[in-house]
Design an enzyme around this catalytic site. Sequence first.
Site, mmCIF file in Angstrom:
data_model
loop_
_atom_site.group_PDB
_atom_site.id
_atom_site.type_symbol
_atom_site.label_atom_id
_atom_site.label_comp_id
_atom_site.label_asym_id
_atom_site.label_seq_id
_atom_site.Cartn_x
_atom_site.Cartn_y
_atom_site.Cartn_z
ATOM 1 N N PRO A 46 0.803 -1.221 0.000
ATOM 2 C CG PRO A 46 -0.114 -1.089 2.139
ATOM 3 C CD PRO A 46 0.564 -2.041 1.210
ATOM 4 C CD GLU B 126 0.158 -5.370 11.481
ATOM 5 O OE1 GLU B 126 0.295 -4.148 11.325
ATOM 6 O OE2 GLU B 126 -0.950 -5.928 11.427
ATOM 7 N NE ARG C 188 -7.329 -6.596 -20.672
ATOM 8 C CZ ARG C 188 -7.618 -5.609 -21.497
ATOM 9 N NH1 ARG C 188 -6.820 -4.565 -21.552
ATOM 10 N NH2 ARG C 188 -8.682 -5.648 -22.270
ATOM 11 C CG ASP D 232 -8.081 -1.738 -22.877
ATOM 12 O OD1 ASP D 232 -9.165 -2.165 -23.294
ATOM 13 O OD2 ASP D 232 -7.096 -2.464 -22.653
#
Length: 258
Positions: free
Chosen positions: A95, A122, A160, A175
């Site tokens: 993150p 963690e 892809r 896209d």
Amino acid sequence: MMKIDILTLFPAMFDGVLTESIVGRARAAGAVEIEVTDFRRFANNKHNTVDDTPYGGGGGMVLKPEPIFAAVESLIGTTSSDSAPGKPRVILTCPQGTPYTQQLALELTKEEHLVIICGHYEGYDERIREYLITDEISIGDYVLTGGEIPAMAIVDSVVRLLPGVLGNDTSAELDSFRNGLLEHPQYTRPYEFRGWKVPDILISGHHEKIEQWRRRESLRRTWRRRPDLLERAELSSQDRKWLEEMQAGSAGQKESTE
């Protein structure tokens, strides 16, 4: 052929993602080789422990450096300090990482070998970040149980885009985010459904006007839903004129309702 190695404590989570749909077909066609490795087997203790309590105290457990370094080095055939050419990108799903974008997915397609490390608990021992990985990637500002789902998203978005995988390469070119904007609205048969009709321009056969409509609607959708994207998109003078008209029209509608 691209090779992707995934390091995880839960390899069974990838069974469906890597065997079905486009990714599964790409593997079967030989467009990409994907291997999933349980890095617990690289633990250097009899209990196969891969985590420990953090120095300095605090809650939770932290992934130890030894098993992850050993797992990565077994895959790349060299030590992490070796700067030999052709060394793969080693990605940490985290993150705290760089926000993932379509442009980063395109960049990763140019690599011959990717190694993706899925974290848990963690966090990671900081020496993994400093001396082993090349990239930290985040798929959004929220917290997941582990790095497996971000790894799946990265693999799917990269595979892809590989040549020939989609069958029709223009699908990837159109896209959302590819040109910095959201994709324009799409329609198919029937022409009329429950009284809702397809825009007449799309059945006009006038290809230049259709492309203009699509570009204008792509701008409209981006302006309404993701205006932040317009700040860094490459816009022509015509694009800017259309946006000014949309904004003026929106302001006029607002005034008429007040």
